[in-house]
Design a protein around this motif. Structure first.
Motif, short mmCIF file in Angstrom:
data_model
loop_
_atom_site.label_atom_id
_atom_site.label_comp_id
_atom_site.label_asym_id
_atom_site.label_seq_id
_atom_site.Cartn_x
_atom_site.Cartn_y
_atom_site.Cartn_z
N LYS A 5 21.17 -34.28 -25.09
CA LYS A 5 20.97 -33.04 -25.82
C LYS A 5 19.54 -33.01 -26.33
CE LYS A 5 23.07 -30.32 -29.56
NZ LYS A 5 22.21 -29.23 -29.37
N TYR A 6 18.85 -31.90 -26.07
CA TYR A 6 17.48 -31.73 -26.53
C TYR A 6 17.24 -30.26 -26.82
CZ TYR A 6 12.38 -31.85 -26.62
OH TYR A 6 11.05 -31.73 -26.99
N ASP A 7 16.95 -29.95 -28.08
CA ASP A 7 16.63 -28.59 -28.50
C ASP A 7 15.12 -28.50 -28.66
OD1 ASP A 7 19.37 -28.18 -28.69
OD2 ASP A 7 19.42 -28.53 -30.85
N PHE A 20 10.71 -34.29 -19.01
CA PHE A 20 11.92 -35.05 -19.34
C PHE A 20 11.89 -36.34 -18.53
CE2 PHE A 20 13.13 -30.52 -19.63
CZ PHE A 20 13.50 -30.46 -20.97
N ILE A 114 20.67 -32.80 -18.98
CA ILE A 114 20.25 -32.44 -20.33
C ILE A 114 20.64 -31.00 -20.62
CG2 ILE A 114 17.92 -31.72 -19.69
CD1 ILE A 114 17.04 -33.31 -22.28
#
Length: 126
Positions: A5-7, A20, A114
């Motif tokens: 998870k990446y915001d 990434f 992701i």
């Protein structure tokens, strides 16, 4: 394996370049040779409309996903996916927040690597 998870936030009207780096549980780079990548942005998980559809087949303005690096903006790194959204593409965005998922594919194999939320910092200078 569950997707990471990446915001993050992108600036409307600006070029976005994010890299990434994919590593296994031991910290080793994951070999993604022979894979393709795809990513979609939607205003919500159940939204039918796609805000932006990116893949490893780059758009005419260069927007898309580059495996193992991203041209001059980010260095070439094995085991990485470069996300590139041109200023022209981001200028057309009007959402406040959108959901995304990035997947690697090879034949019928699909792996979501992701996912998260993208916030849009609205442009002042137009």
């Amino acid at each position: 394996m569950a997707a990471g998870k990446y915001d993050f936030t992108i600036e409307q009207g600006s070029t976005t370049a994010i890299q990434f780096i994919l590593k296994d549980g031991n910290g080793n780079l994951i070999d993604i040779t022979g894979y393709s990548a795809r990513m979609q942005l939607r205003e919500s998980l159940d939204a039918i409309a796609v805000i932006c559809d990116l893949s490893s087949s780059l758009q005419a303005d260069g927007s898309g996903l580059m495996l193992n690096g991203i041209s001059q903006d980010l260095p070439l790194t094995s085991g990485s996916i470069g996300l590139y959204i041109s200023a022209a593409t981001s200028s057309a965005f009007t959402f406040n927040a959108a959901r995304y998922a990035l997947e690697l594919t090879q034949g019928s194999y699909v792996n979501r690597v992701i996912q998260g939320t993208i916030r849009l910092d609205k442009e002042v200078v137009r």
